[in-house]
Design a protein around this motif. Structure first.
Motif, PDB file in Angstrom:
ATOM      1  N   LYS A   1       0.841  -1.184   0.000  1.00 22.34           N
ATOM      2  CA  LYS A   1       0.000   0.000   0.000  1.00 22.34           C
ATOM      3  C   LYS A   1       0.888   1.250   0.000  1.00 22.34           C
ATOM      4  CE  LYS A   1      -3.011   2.587   3.007  1.00 22.34           C
ATOM      5  NZ  LYS A   1      -3.550   2.660   4.353  1.00 22.34           N
ATOM      6  N   PRO A   2       0.747   2.108  -0.996  1.00 28.91           N
ATOM      7  CA  PRO A   2       1.567   3.318  -1.022  1.00 28.91           C
ATOM      8  C   PRO A   2       1.028   4.356  -0.048  1.00 28.91           C
ATOM      9  CG  PRO A   2       0.183   3.176  -2.980  1.00 28.91           C
ATOM     10  CD  PRO A   2      -0.140   1.990  -2.130  1.00 28.91           C
ATOM     11  N   GLY A   3       1.880   5.251   0.373  1.00 31.48           N
ATOM     12  CA  GLY A   3       1.473   6.325   1.267  1.00 31.48           C
ATOM     13  C   GLY A   3       2.288   7.555   0.948  1.00 31.48           C
ATOM     14  N   PRO A   4       2.170   8.587   1.776  1.00 31.27           N
ATOM     15  CA  PRO A   4       2.960   9.783   1.522  1.00 31.27           C
ATOM     16  C   PRO A   4       4.446   9.439   1.584  1.00 31.27           C
ATOM     17  CG  PRO A   4       1.475  10.051   3.423  1.00 31.27           C
ATOM     18  CD  PRO A   4       1.383   8.638   2.988  1.00 31.27           C
ATOM     19  N   GLY A   5       5.142   9.690   0.513  1.00 34.67           N
ATOM     20  CA  GLY A   5       6.568   9.389   0.486  1.00 34.67           C
ATOM     21  C   GLY A   5       6.884   7.913   0.321  1.00 34.67           C
ATOM     22  N   ARG A   6       5.865   7.104   0.097  1.00 38.46           N
ATOM     23  CA  ARG A   6       6.088   5.668  -0.128  1.00 38.46           C
ATOM     24  C   ARG A   6       5.506   5.273  -1.465  1.00 38.46           C
ATOM     25  NH1 ARG A   6       6.972   2.482   4.499  1.00 38.46           N
ATOM     26  NH2 ARG A   6       6.068   0.741   3.419  1.00 38.46           N
TER      27      ARG A   6
ATOM     28  N   GLY B   1      27.008  -3.596   3.445  1.00 39.10           N
ATOM     29  CA  GLY B   1      26.630  -2.594   2.446  1.00 39.10           C
ATOM     30  C   GLY B   1      25.718  -1.535   3.015  1.00 39.10           C
ATOM     31  N   PHE B   2      25.435  -0.564   2.162  1.00 40.21           N
ATOM     32  CA  PHE B   2      24.628   0.577   2.565  1.00 40.21           C
ATOM     33  C   PHE B   2      23.752   0.995   1.401  1.00 40.21           C
ATOM     34  CE2 PHE B   2      23.815   5.093   3.229  1.00 40.21           C
ATOM     35  CZ  PHE B   2      23.447   5.106   4.562  1.00 40.21           C
ATOM     36  N   SER B   3      22.518   1.353   1.711  1.00 37.95           N
ATOM     37  CA  SER B   3      21.558   1.681   0.669  1.00 37.95           C
ATOM     38  C   SER B   3      20.947   3.055   0.926  1.00 37.95           C
ATOM     39  CB  SER B   3      20.456   0.618   0.658  1.00 37.95           C
ATOM     40  OG  SER B   3      19.453   0.990  -0.247  1.00 37.95           O
ATOM     41  N   ILE B   4      20.963   3.891  -0.087  1.00 46.36           N
ATOM     42  CA  ILE B   4      20.367   5.219   0.039  1.00 46.36           C
ATOM     43  C   ILE B   4      18.993   5.215  -0.614  1.00 46.36           C
ATOM     44  CG2 ILE B   4      20.515   7.608  -0.759  1.00 46.36           C
ATOM     45  CD1 ILE B   4      23.537   7.380  -0.555  1.00 46.36           C
ATOM     46  N   GLY B   5      17.997   5.721   0.083  1.00 44.42           N
ATOM     47  CA  GLY B   5      16.682   5.931  -0.521  1.00 44.42           C
ATOM     48  C   GLY B   5      16.714   7.231  -1.303  1.00 44.42           C
ATOM     49  N   VAL B   6      16.833   7.110  -2.617  1.00 40.38           N
ATOM     50  CA  VAL B   6      17.152   8.275  -3.441  1.00 40.38           C
ATOM     51  C   VAL B   6      16.078   9.352  -3.369  1.00 40.38           C
ATOM     52  CG1 VAL B   6      17.507   9.049  -5.819  1.00 40.38           C
ATOM     53  CG2 VAL B   6      18.668   7.018  -4.996  1.00 40.38           C
ATOM     54  N   SER B   7      14.807   8.974  -3.469  1.00 43.37           N
ATOM     55  CA  SER B   7      13.787  10.029  -3.525  1.00 43.37           C
ATOM     56  C   SER B   7      13.609  10.710  -2.166  1.00 43.37           C
ATOM     57  CB  SER B   7      12.463   9.476  -4.037  1.00 43.37           C
ATOM     58  OG  SER B   7      12.099   8.335  -3.322  1.00 43.37           O
TER      59      SER B   7
ATOM     60  N   PHE C   1      16.424  13.011  -1.893  1.00 41.42           N
ATOM     61  CA  PHE C   1      16.170  14.129  -2.803  1.00 41.42           C
ATOM     62  C   PHE C   1      15.250  15.156  -2.131  1.00 41.42           C
ATOM     63  CE2 PHE C   1      13.801  16.156  -6.247  1.00 41.42           C
ATOM     64  CZ  PHE C   1      14.831  16.549  -7.086  1.00 41.42           C
ATOM     65  N   ALA C   2      14.196  14.671  -1.518  1.00 41.71           N
ATOM     66  CA  ALA C   2      13.268  15.572  -0.818  1.00 41.71           C
ATOM     67  C   ALA C   2      13.987  16.307   0.306  1.00 41.71           C
ATOM     68  CB  ALA C   2      12.094  14.768  -0.265  1.00 41.71           C
ATOM     69  N   ALA C   3      14.880  15.597   0.990  1.00 43.70           N
ATOM     70  CA  ALA C   3      15.612  16.208   2.095  1.00 43.70           C
ATOM     71  C   ALA C   3      16.546  17.304   1.580  1.00 43.70           C
ATOM     72  CB  ALA C   3      16.414  15.142   2.834  1.00 43.70           C
ATOM     73  N   LEU C   4      17.202  17.029   0.473  1.00 47.02           N
ATOM     74  CA  LEU C   4      18.139  18.017  -0.078  1.00 47.02           C
ATOM     75  C   LEU C   4      17.399  19.284  -0.485  1.00 47.02           C
ATOM     76  CD1 LEU C   4      20.559  15.800  -2.192  1.00 47.02           C
ATOM     77  CD2 LEU C   4      20.908  16.791   0.063  1.00 47.02           C
ATOM     78  N   LYS C   5      16.173  19.123  -0.965  1.00 50.80           N
ATOM     79  CA  LYS C   5      15.384  20.307  -1.301  1.00 50.80           C
ATOM     80  C   LYS C   5      15.102  21.111  -0.043  1.00 50.80           C
ATOM     81  CE  LYS C   5      12.555  18.885  -5.090  1.00 50.80           C
ATOM     82  NZ  LYS C   5      11.264  18.842  -5.660  1.00 50.80           N
ATOM     83  N   LEU C   6      14.797  20.407   1.042  1.00 50.06           N
ATOM     84  CA  LEU C   6      14.494  21.091   2.294  1.00 50.06           C
ATOM     85  C   LEU C   6      15.682  21.882   2.819  1.00 50.06           C
ATOM     86  CD1 LEU C   6      12.309  18.783   4.552  1.00 50.06           C
ATOM     87  CD2 LEU C   6      11.834  21.093   3.771  1.00 50.06           C
ATOM     88  N   VAL C   7      16.878  21.329   2.718  1.00 48.80           N
ATOM     89  CA  VAL C   7      18.041  22.059   3.217  1.00 48.80           C
ATOM     90  C   VAL C   7      18.557  23.045   2.177  1.00 48.80           C
ATOM     91  CG1 VAL C   7      18.762  20.212   4.760  1.00 48.80           C
ATOM     92  CG2 VAL C   7      19.718  20.312   2.462  1.00 48.80           C
ATOM     93  N   GLY C   8      17.893  23.084   1.019  1.00 50.07           N
ATOM     94  CA  GLY C   8      18.274  24.060   0.006  1.00 50.07           C
ATOM     95  C   GLY C   8      19.595  23.760  -0.666  1.00 50.07           C
TER      96      GLY C   8
END
Length: 500
Positions: free
Chosen positions: A122-127, A356-362, A365-372
């Motif tokens: 089930k998708p949700g906000p940000g999912r 290993g390490f996994s980045i949730g790209v989107s 991405f949303a976070a980078l927009k927030l920090v400008g």
RNA sequence: GCCGCCAUAGCUCAGUUGGUUAGAGCACCAGAUUGUGGAUCUGGGGGUCCCCCGUUCGAGCCGGGGUGGCGGUACCA
């Protein structure tokens, strides 16, 4: 059109949880991925791409005791009836790749991968049901140095992306330590596996539900606001206190636990071993200059429950932001990972350690927009120069101009629609064209073209009130000899870039 | 899966005690001399009022059922 015909029309819509991404976002995402890629390559990781589809058994996702794929995984049958699934992460496919090519790969094998993964939930906000992950893994090293390196690399990547030091932290914990704590409170052993799962899930919810909510989940259970009841782990009060004090109060200060972790773990050899590994990772990070502001042990980290066997990592953004109601809220996790020593071993007799390490790209991405971060906020997408079509029978002339511009390395296109000039201007505007080229019969006669600067024109528009005036002024356009088209356009574009 | 909320134009929403042809704003398309974006003005296209059944002389509105969406929660490799 009759009603019957209309009914047959297909509704144009994307399936829920799936979305389209347009030019501006794609360009910004690519800039972000380039930064991550460069950091990972600096650390000596090499690129790898695996297909989006794998055999379901390779992903290890058949339902227990059934030859049907797990729910949550998109699956279908090949024409030989073999089950195929869309990958749900990038780790399981890597394990398959390494096992399949084991003999020719250099070991330890370091690789990074980026691509879409799929989850039928089930998708949700940000999912979403399709989203992008960016992974880096070291396969074939059991050394805590491999874990430490992955954490340092994640920290470097975040800083290169514009997340300030102090605005993020790489938290580390160990599944062995968690297992040791649970053993200490008497829920070790095969018969308590289910209960341990419930405990881990409860700890994982600390940041969202708080200590009280988790306390309920460790005990009898918890009823949420919607009235749904979640059955708890049924632990005794002392056991609950032990778990909570470990997860909450068990913060470490520079390698020294604030309470007697080793005493608690004394009965559990795996627990003690996990603690030693954790401290070694921390020591290695400290020696490399990464302080507790960047990489630190945090006993509340649990991460994915299935295949992690030792250290687990989580990249958390610590700055506060506000939700739509204005409440302060933490952004939270943008990536995670850990050690999975058993995954490759599913394909081979000898065990192959991996981390290993996994980045949730989107999410990132949303976070980078927030920090400008300028990497994702900069430059709006710029479209091509559009050559307008005024005389329909002179398409060849216009096409030649387009070719001339392209020959000079300038993105350009011929207007291919059927509308009049006004609509062509609107089209160019919507395409975010920087300039348009206009040549009607007047200009043709003089061997000239009109070059109109849409960006400067929009600025000029603010000062003009009436349409007549606007038309008459023809702001921000000039004529140039047709022979100098490419040079003059290149110059105008350069001026525009400077002013941006 | 469980709980709750909602469904009228592409979007955001009005819609009287149940009463004729269902509206607004935004968006879209177009104006004139077939040569100029924005703003303004004028005009235009666009609706199975989610679907089915029922109540009624009459349903966008009332009742029942279904479907879809949203939110919470659970699961989440």
């Amino acid at each position: 059109m009759s009603g019957d015909e209309k009914k047959l029309k297909v509704e144009a819509r994307a399936p829920r949880g799936l979305g389209d991404r347009e030019a501006g976002e794609l360009a910004a995402t690519n800039r972000m991925l380039d930064v991550i890629r460069s950091v990972y390559e600096l650390y000596g990781f090499e690129a790898l791409e695996t297909p989006a589809i794998e055999y379901t058994d390779a992903l290890g996702k058949f339902l227990p005791d059934q030859d049907r794929p797990n729910e949550g995984v998109f699956s279908f049958q090949d024409d030989d009836e073999q089950w195929l699934s869309l990958r749900y992460d990038l780790t399981a496919p890597l394990a398959r790749f390494v096992a399949q090519n084991y003999d020719r790969l250099p070991k330890p094998y370091r690789s990074y991968r980026c691509g879409p993964v799929y989850r039928n939930e089930k998708p949700g906000p940000g999912r979403f049901r399709q989203f992008m992950q960016f992974d880096a893994d070291t396969v074939g090293s059991a050394s805590p140095a491999a874990d430490a390196e992955i954490c340092m690399m994640a920290a470097d990547a975040l800083e290169k992306l514009g997340v300030a030091r102090g605005d993020y932290v790489i938290k580390i914990n160990s599944r062995k330590v968690l297992d040791g704590v649970m053993e200490a409170i008497g829920i070790g052993g095969e018969e308590n596996a289910g209960r341990r799962l419930v405990v881990l899930r409860a700890i994982d919810k600390l940041d969202r539900l708080g200590p009280d909510g988790v306390r309920q989940l460790l005990g009898e259970g918890r009823k949420d606001e919607s009235g749904d009841f979640t059955k708890g782990a049924g632990l005794s009060l002392p056991a609950i206190d032990t778990i909570l004090s470990f997860s909450l109060g068990g913060q470490y200060e520079e390698g020294k636990p604030q309470f007697d972790l080793f005493g608690l773990l004394g009965k559990s050899e795996t627990g003690a071993q996990g603690a030693r590994e954790l401290m070694e990772i921390e020591d290695l990070a400290r020696d490399a200059g990464y302080g507790s502001d960047r990489i630190r042990i945090d006993p509340s980290v649990v991460r994915g429950l299935e295949y992690y066997t030792g250290p687990v990592f989580e990249a958390d953004l610590t700055f506060e932001t506000r939700d739509e109601k204005g409440h302060p809220v933490r952004f939270g996790s943008v990536g995670g990972g850990g050690r999975y020593d058993g995954l490759v071993g599913r394909f081979r007799n000898e065990n192959t350690p991996a981390t290993g390490f996994s980045i949730g790209v989107s999410r990132l991405f949303a976070a980078l927009k927030l920090v400008g971060s300028p990497i994702v906020t900069a430059q709006p997408h710029v479209g091509p120069v559009v050559v307008l079509v005024l005389d329909r029978d002179r398409l060849a002339d216009y096409q030649r101009m387009v070719a001339q511009l392209r020959g000079a390395g300038i993105a350009a296109e011929l207007y291919l629609g059927a509308a009049g000039m006004k609509a062509q201007m609107k089209y160019a505007d919507r395409r975010r064209a920087p300039l348009v080229i206009i040549q009607g019969s007047d200009e043709k006669a003089k061997g000239e073209v009109q070059i109109k600067d849409l960006v400067a024109g929009a600025r000029a528009a603010a000062a003009i009130a009436t349409n007549e005036e606007w038309k008459a002024a023809r702001p921000a356009q000039f004529s140039a000899p047709e022979s100098e088209l490419a040079e003059q356009v290149a110059q105008a574009l350069a001026v525009q870039r400077e002013q941006a």
